[in-house]
Design an enzyme around this catalytic site. Structure first.
Site: not given
Length: 147
Positions: A78-80
């Site tokens: 989850q790069f966010t």
């Protein structure tokens, strides 16, 4: 490296309507590699996650680790989590690792997890995933690990 740990009684991840990872009691780990992260940082984070005492013992006290309870581990990229919302209304993701670096570190983390723990499930890197969970407690713990 950033992670958000959620103690769950169950969790799953779907891609295009198909369940690709699923656990019962255990930890859902949302994982983000940042610029400058290394395999050593990933290893350090994994070691901490596996030994973190956030499961209840017989007395109801958070005194047991994932390894102690034999729970599942569901790891979802989850790069966010690297979002910077300080300037304006649109998040900036400039601190996130490049997709190539992120994939490498996510893959390394998962491979090491599978060597160290008997039940490891995953999402799919860079896919549009639908994550479902029943947060137990609720217990949600953010973590940041650096070199």
């Amino acid at each position: 490296m950033i992670a958000v740990l959620q103690r769950v009684s169950e969790a799953s991840v779907r891609v295009e309507g198909v369940v690709i990872g699923q656990i019962g009691t255990g930890l859902l780990v949302l994982l983000c590699a940042e610029k400058g992260d290394t395999e050593a940082v990933a290893d350090k984070m994994l070691a901490k996650i596996l030994k973190l005492r956030i499961f209840s013992d017989a007395g109801g006290k958070m005194n047991l680790s994932l390894q102690d309870v034999g729970g599942g581990l569901l790891v979802v990229s989850q790069f966010t989590l690297a979002a910077d919302v300080a300037g304006g209304n649109r998040p900036s993701f400039t601190q996130a690792a490049t997709p190539e670096e992120g994939l490498h570190l996510y893959g390394h983390f998962v491979a090491q997890a599978r060597k160290a723990h008997p039940e490891v499930q995953t999402g799919r890197f860079a896919a549009d995933m639908k994550v479902s969970l029943v947060n137990d407690g609720p217990i949600t713990i953010p973590m940041r690990m650096t070199a």
